[in-house]
Design an enzyme around this catalytic site. Structure first.
Site, PDB file in Angstrom:
ATOM      1  N   HIS A   1       0.814  -1.223   0.000  1.00  0.00           N
ATOM      2  CA  HIS A   1       0.000   0.000   0.000  1.00  0.00           C
ATOM      3  C   HIS A   1       0.841   1.264   0.000  1.00  0.00           C
ATOM      4  CE1 HIS A   1      -4.165  -0.505  -0.042  1.00  0.00           C
ATOM      5  NE2 HIS A   1      -4.307  -1.139   1.099  1.00  0.00           N
TER       6      HIS A   1
ATOM      7  N   ARG B   1      -8.375  -3.389 -12.564  1.00  0.00           N
ATOM      8  CA  ARG B   1      -8.417  -4.650 -11.812  1.00  0.00           C
ATOM      9  C   ARG B   1      -9.455  -4.494 -10.709  1.00  0.00           C
ATOM     10  NH1 ARG B   1      -2.415  -4.468 -12.544  1.00  0.00           N
ATOM     11  NH2 ARG B   1      -1.797  -6.407 -13.570  1.00  0.00           N
TER      12      ARG B   1
ATOM     13  N   ARG C   1     -12.087  -5.146 -15.988  1.00  0.00           N
ATOM     14  CA  ARG C   1     -11.857  -6.590 -16.027  1.00  0.00           C
ATOM     15  C   ARG C   1     -12.673  -7.239 -14.920  1.00  0.00           C
ATOM     16  NH1 ARG C   1      -6.025  -9.134 -14.959  1.00  0.00           N
ATOM     17  NH2 ARG C   1      -6.514  -8.626 -12.807  1.00  0.00           N
TER      18      ARG C   1
ATOM     19  N   GLU D   1      -4.062 -14.920 -22.062  1.00  0.00           N
ATOM     20  CA  GLU D   1      -2.967 -15.110 -21.113  1.00  0.00           C
ATOM     21  C   GLU D   1      -2.722 -16.585 -20.804  1.00  0.00           C
ATOM     22  OE1 GLU D   1      -3.927 -12.873 -17.583  1.00  0.00           O
ATOM     23  OE2 GLU D   1      -6.027 -13.449 -17.628  1.00  0.00           O
TER      24      GLU D   1
ATOM     25  N   ASN E   1       1.976 -11.164 -18.156  1.00  0.00           N
ATOM     26  CA  ASN E   1       2.423 -11.666 -16.844  1.00  0.00           C
ATOM     27  C   ASN E   1       2.053 -13.148 -16.722  1.00  0.00           C
ATOM     28  OD1 ASN E   1       2.873  -8.971 -16.518  1.00  0.00           O
ATOM     29  ND2 ASN E   1       1.205  -8.633 -15.079  1.00  0.00           N
ATOM     30  N   ASP E   2       0.818 -13.449 -17.086  1.00  0.00           N
ATOM     31  CA  ASP E   2       0.383 -14.844 -16.993  1.00  0.00           C
ATOM     32  C   ASP E   2       0.793 -15.656 -18.212  1.00  0.00           C
ATOM     33  OD1 ASP E   2      -0.879 -15.279 -14.493  1.00  0.00           O
ATOM     34  OD2 ASP E   2      -2.419 -13.863 -15.118  1.00  0.00           O
TER      35      ASP E   2
ATOM     36  N   ARG F   1       4.907 -17.356 -11.280  1.00  0.00           N
ATOM     37  CA  ARG F   1       5.329 -15.956 -11.283  1.00  0.00           C
ATOM     38  C   ARG F   1       5.608 -15.397  -9.896  1.00  0.00           C
ATOM     39  NH1 ARG F   1      -0.159 -12.798 -13.442  1.00  0.00           N
ATOM     40  NH2 ARG F   1       0.246 -11.047 -12.095  1.00  0.00           N
TER      41      ARG F   1
ATOM     42  N   CYS G   1      -1.491  -5.712 -21.856  1.00  0.00           N
ATOM     43  CA  CYS G   1      -1.578  -5.003 -20.579  1.00  0.00           C
ATOM     44  C   CYS G   1      -0.714  -5.618 -19.486  1.00  0.00           C
ATOM     45  CB  CYS G   1      -3.028  -4.881 -20.122  1.00  0.00           C
ATOM     46  SG  CYS G   1      -3.813  -6.461 -19.810  1.00  0.00           S
TER      47      CYS G   1
END
Ligand code: PEP
Ligand code: MG
Length: 586
Positions: free
Chosen positions: A198, A305, A341, A440, A463-464, A474, A511
């Site tokens: 955070h 997200r 998403r 992905e 990423n995936d 990952r 993305c």
């Protein structure tokens, strides 16, 4: 010997918010508290429980007071974090879990608090998404506050700082951060933390340079010592010599000069010298980020997200709660578009007070759309809210983790049901709302030509895609060295996805984090990607690269890369070329 006598002590951590700061240290909450552990008698159980309940009540009062004391507008918008903390105190896994532990094990409140906190934190460790995984720091923070109340320890005196200071702490909680007078904070340095904690997110959104993950630095410094933070490189220097001081002073001036220049140009379109136009958008987690992404030149939100909406509550979010968030998002982004998403979370770690999933391989398990198609009511609630919000702006829906056509057909049937329902109730929505999928999963990449016939756009989640293609978890640092965006297999898959999209005339975006790395920009242009969505801080740089390049040279570079036999070879060629072409950016 005084610390001040030792010059140029250099530490390497993780730079999570860019910028260079030279300032004086102000330390907060550096030392951990020893937890008293004792067995108690049966007749003392009610008293011990009462002590715990009292400590929790006091923590709530303290948090409410912190929230009420925030006067600065910039900080106020982050005060929702305190609401999350108050919710954790009320959560039954936490509150009842500790009361039960006191009774069952006949142990003192501090010990029970420690055991239950560790268990909840361990459950969070299994969460796939790095952002959500980091939320365990909120639980640790709350637990620490209750512990301090139990043993009667006062808060650190952090509300008043004189002049601009660099805050050094073991772990800076969001509540610590927002109760500081941020006008007086020049930078943050912490022992622990990562890019998605955070405080790092907050530092970035407030534009305050920060370096985290520095081990034990908080125990090695004194208030008032001089410190340099280089948030770009993740470097911290204690007691700089005159020579290093001068060097960083000029680096600082240069950095801010470049920043200003880059930001000034960030609103120009991402168009190459030979007239190819690309769309550059931002990835966000909170609607609060919208003003900042627009400042950085984002042409829309390419990935919103939505996971945080679920984790920030002690109940499943209602349709109305979803709707208000999405409506606010699309209205703020309008006339630009916002891509929402749908939920991408794994197993039954859906909400905070659920038991952790027993899945052995959560990344390959009941994640994202798989979970949504199993828990249809949760999915429909979110979809209805998205459809309703579509009446208020320019919105697109994006579905994560699609692996085959059946899923798309099932989703479309559900969407039709929702549209019929809204029509019956005369609730407005946009009829031709674009529906896209994230590509992905390798299976989806390979059959992209089949999937392209059924959706309005693709967005490649590298990423995936890299994790699943190269079979590397990952979140496992032992195999992170294998994480290669330029692996020939990944490039071939991306090329296949782009060809499939373009042969059906649909847009293909990307993305994953790869989009934020300037080194890959020309390769992605050459591959024919239409839009890139990224960390907003990266937008000005990426646009600048595109505006100084030609599509022709990007294609030429890609041809060379495609001839490479492995990622290392490709990386060497690209790095050399990009440094030569953009020495001021790379
Ligand atoms: C991706 O997988 O590349 C992506 C953008 O989604 P996430 O990181 O949220 O899984
Ligand atoms: Mg993903």
């Amino acid at each position: 010997m005084n610390n001040n006598d030792i010059k140029d002590r250099v530490f390497k951590g993780v730079g999570v918010s860019p910028g260079i700061v030279i300032g004086e240290i102000f330390t907060i909450d550096r030392f951990r508290i020893n937890i008293p552990k004792r067995k108690i008698k049966q007749e003392d159980i009610p008293f011990e429980k009462e002590r715990f309940i009292h400590a929790v009540e006091k923590a709530k009062e303290q948090l409410i007071a912190i929230k009420n004391n925030i006067i600065n507008k910039k900080e106020q918008k982050h005060s929702f974090i305190i609401d999350v903390h108050i919710m954790i105190l009320d959560d039954s896994a936490f509150f009842n879990g500790i009361l039960d532990m006191i009774t069952r094990e006949r142990i003192n409140a501090e010990w029970a608090l420690d055991i239950v906190t560790k268990k909840i934190v361990a459950d969070f460790d299994n969460i796939e998404d790095p952002y959500l995984r980091e939320r365990k720091s909120d639980i640790k923070y709350i637990s620490n506050r209750v512990l301090r109340n139990l043993i009667g320890k006062k808060d650190s005196p952090l509300s008043k700082t004189n002049g601009k200071v660099v805050i050094v702490a073991h772990d800076l909680s969001p509540a610590d951060t927002i109760q500081l007078n941020l006008n007086n904070v020049a930078g943050f340095v912490t022992d622990i933390g990562g890019k998605t904690s955070h405080t790092s997110i907050l530092a970035r959104s407030l534009g305050i340079p920060a370096v985290v993950g520095l081990g034990k630095i908080s125990r090695m410094v004194e208030d008032g010592e001089q410190i340099i933070i280089d948030g770009n490189r993740g470097v911290v220097i204690l007691n700089p010599s005159q020579q290093l001081y001068n060097r960083y002073l000029s680096l600082q001036q240069h950095f801010y000069y470049l920043e200003k220049r880059i930001l000034k140009l960030s609103h120009l379109p991402a168009e190459t010298l030979d007239g190819h136009r690309f769309l550059i958008e931002a990835n966000i987690e909170f609607v609060d980020e919208v003003p900042s992404i627009l400042d950085h030149g984002a042409e829309g939100v390419g990935l919103f997200r939505t996971e945080y909406i679920y984790i920030a509550k002690d109940h499943l979010p209602t349709e109305e709660e979803h709707f208000q968030i999405y409506k606010n998002l699309v209205e703020q982004v309008y006339p630009k578009r916002a891509t929402i998403r749908t939920l991408d979370i794994g197993g039954d770690k859906l909400i905070f007070n659920n038991e952790a999933s027993n899945e052995k391989n959560p990344a390959l398990g009941l994640r994202a759309i798989r979970l949504c198609l199993k828990e249809k009511e949760i999915f429909k609630t979110q979809l209805r809210a998205i459809y309703r919000a579509s009446a208020y702006g320019n919105l697109r829906i994006m579905i994560p983790m699609i692996s085959g056509l059946e899923e798309i057909l099932e989703i479309k049937a559900i969407m039709q049901e929702i549209r019929d329902e809204l029509t019956d109730k005369k609730i407005p929505f946009k009829d031709n709302l674009p529906v896209g999928i994230m590509i992905e999963v390798p299976s989806a990449s390979i059959i992209a030509d089949i999937l392209a016939k059924h959706v309005d756009f693709f967005s490649i989640g590298t990423n995936d895609l890299i994790q699943y293609t190269l079979a590397i978890d990952r979140i496992n640092e032992l195999v992170s060295y294998l994480y290669d965006p330029l692996h020939p297999s990944v490039l071939r898959l991306i090329k296949n996805i782009v060809n499939a999209a373009h042969s059906r005339n649909i847009e293909v975006g990307l993305c994953g984090e790869m989009a934020s790395e300037p080194i890959y920009t020309l390769v992605l242009l050459g591959l024919g990607i239409d839009s890139l969505s990224m960390n907003p801080i990266a937008i000005p740089k990426i646009k600048r690269i595109i505006r100084r390049s030609t599509f022709r040279e990007a294609k030429r570079l890609l041809d060379i890369v495609f001839k490479c036999n492995n990622a290392k070879e490709a990386e060497e060629i690209i790095r050399k070329e990009m440094i030569k072409r953009f020495p001021d950016i790379i």
